[in-house]
Design an enzyme around this catalytic site. Structure first.
Site, PDB file in Angstrom:
ATOM      1  N   HIS A  27      23.227  20.136  28.897  1.00 15.87           N
ATOM      2  CA  HIS A  27      24.622  20.317  29.285  1.00 15.87           C
ATOM      3  C   HIS A  27      25.328  19.001  29.575  1.00 15.87           C
ATOM      4  O   HIS A  27      26.503  18.988  29.944  1.00 15.87           O
ATOM      5  CB  HIS A  27      24.670  21.231  30.528  1.00 15.87           C
ATOM      6  N   LYS A  38      27.474  15.746  29.160  1.00 15.48           N
ATOM      7  CA  LYS A  38      28.584  15.338  28.290  1.00 15.48           C
ATOM      8  C   LYS A  38      28.754  13.823  28.446  1.00 15.48           C
ATOM      9  O   LYS A  38      29.365  13.345  29.409  1.00 15.48           O
ATOM     10  CB  LYS A  38      29.874  16.068  28.674  1.00 15.48           C
ATOM     11  N   ASP A  50      30.191   1.826  21.864  1.00 18.89           N
ATOM     12  CA  ASP A  50      30.009   0.412  22.205  1.00 18.89           C
ATOM     13  C   ASP A  50      29.802   0.255  23.707  1.00 18.89           C
ATOM     14  O   ASP A  50      28.804   0.728  24.229  1.00 18.89           O
ATOM     15  CB  ASP A  50      31.175  -0.430  21.680  1.00 18.89           C
TER      16      ASP A  50
END
Length: 488
Positions: A152, A154, A159
């Site tokens: 889960h 995110k 870079d």
């Protein structure tokens, strides 16, 4: 004492008081290195722009990428074509990412990138929970098997910058599903989360394109991975995962701690409970530690706002929020008509009503604690889900305004929904911001306000109305899900 000096000393005092340095690495950054994005569209355009200009690396950790997100995939494809040095790595969840197979799926969409550019430049990994194996995996329907654990986190790294969010990568999250999105322009923070990301990839299945399979892909477990695989030996897998993850969570090498002095501290917080035995995750201890401090006399008069798209905070978090006895506080939750499960078939279609039931129970607890004049519950609604102009609400986080201050100086942003499953079944990644910078405090306060733009206060009387009453079938569904080992 000058204002800047006072701000630093005040910040140092607060940091020691909350004891966050004992839990997590700390990165000292300037406040202007944190950008707060407001809308789904701005998030999508920002992500595409950063990928288009990527020089060295793109790493994307998400629950899933929508199977029709051809524009996003084309953006990645163009970036790879224009820059031969660029490498792209994507991590999703195996259960969600293969749910539609052998039809078009997240996995088949991403396999096309590997086919075009080769596994040396494009890597796709899919995490599979060790909690769902054997007979249980075989018999559970795909629509509900995700209740046993997901990837889960995110993490959207490009870079030396990373976007921390609760948003996944699909059309609704780019158009009409409200979430939060913070850009951290920091090499140190981006590198730290990349180490977490890289280690999780080594604990995940590899996706490879396949012309022999109707689905267009296969999942394999490379010999270079941490061994054994979760589906072949779940207990052995957890033991091996603990060995490689625990140093990232509990030890803070100099390379992972910023030496710069700024007016803002960023603490990466991880909840990796299914992969750590013993569990040394940091998010829940950090959150509960801060909430406990708010309940002490020193912090009397603090204010907070708590939000989660799925209103199902743990009993401990609920108790600590109430025990903080804030001067004022707000809980923002999705209205049933702004819940992502609204109108779904089967058990999942009962979830909006289940969350309503939990909201009502929270308001009852507020009343019993004598805090009805201090703590308000608001429901967020912008139209109705699945109708023209209808939005869903998926934001999550907490903002804390300390006594004598006008705006928040502490905020938690990331993937966690602060639920039982967040703290027992899923992999979560978050950042806690602690700042004395007036401009960043102001921007955090503005974020609080705009997330309440479509939120309306609800009362116990509202929940007593006929259309808001929760039937026995919803309570039974909640009990069944818990009984068989899942969690809302």
């Amino acid at each position: 004492m000058g204002q800047a000096e006072f701000g630093r000393s005040k910040l140092g005092f607060r940091r020691r008081d909350f004891e966050l340095d004992k839990l997590s690495p700390r990165f000292d950054v300037s406040a202007d290195s944190i950008e707060i994005i407001r809308s789904p569209t701005e998030f999508y355009e920002t992500l595409k722009a950063k990928i288009s200009k990527a020089q060295r690396r793109v790493y994307l950790s998400t629950l899933y990428i929508g199977k029709t997100e051809h524009e996003l995939i084309d953006t990645i494809r163009k970036a790879l074509k224009s820059n031969p040095e660029l490498k792209v790595s994507i991590l999703t969840d195996a259960l969600r990412g293969t749910r539609e197979a052998p039809g078009p799926s997240c996995a088949s969409l991403l396999a096309s990138l590997i086919r075009d550019f080769g596994p040396e430049r494009v890597e796709v990994r899919m995490y599979h929970t060790p909690n769902l194996t054997g007979i249980r995996k075989a018999i559970l329907p795909k629509r509900i098997n995700e209740g046993w654990g997901l990837q889960h986190m995110k993490l959207y790294g490009v870079d030396d910058e990373i976007i921390m969010s609760g948003a996944n990568l699909s059309d609704d999250y780019f158009t009409n599903r409200q979430d939060r999105y913070h850009v951290f322009k920091s090499m140190d923070i981006t590198d730290y989360f990349y180490r977490v990301y890289r280690t999780t990839c080594d604990l995940s299945y590899r996706v490879l394109p396949s012309d022999q399979e109707a689905s267009g892909f296969v999942l394999d477990w490379p010999s270079q991975n941490v061994q054994p695989a979760p589906l072949s030996d779940p207990k052995g897998y957890i033991a091996s995962a603990t060995k490689v993850l625990q140093p990232l969570v509990t030890s803070f090498p100099k390379a992972a701690v910023s030496e710069k002095h700024g007016d803002t501290h960023v603490y990466p917080l991880l909840q990796l409970t299914p992969l750590l035995k013993p569990d040394t995750s940091t998010e829940l201890p950090a959150l509960t530690g801060i909430l406990r401090k708010l309940g002490t006399p020193e912090f009397a008069g603090s204010k907070w706002m708590f939000t989660a798209g799925y209103f199902n905070m743990t009993a401990e978090v609920r108790q600590l929020l109430l025990a903080s006895k804030p001067a004022s506080a707000t809980v923002v939750a999705a209205s049933p008509w702004a819940n992502g499960f609204y109108g779904s078939k089967g058990v999942s279609g009962l979830l909006p009503a289940a969350y309503t039931h939990l909201s009502r129970r929270f308001l009852d607890a507020v009343a019993q604690a004598g805090l009805s004049n201090r703590i308000a519950v608001k429901e967020w609604r912008k139209g109705t889900v699945n109708t023209p102009g209808g939005w869903t609400y998926h934001a999550k986080g907490i903002w804390i305004t300390l006594p004598g201050q006008q705006n928040p100086s502490i905020s938690l942003v990331g993937s966690s929904n602060y639920t039982k499953r967040s703290y027992s079944l899923d992999l979560e990644a978050n950042t806690m911001i602690v700042t004395s910078n007036p401009d960043l405090q102001r921007r955090l306060g503005e974020e609080e306000k705009w997330l309440q733009q479509y939120a309306t206060t609800v009362t116990r009387d509202d929940y007593a109305k006929t259309e808001r009453r929760v039937g026995l079938h919803v309570r039974i569904a909640m009990w069944i899900v818990t009984l068989v080992g899942g969690a809302l």
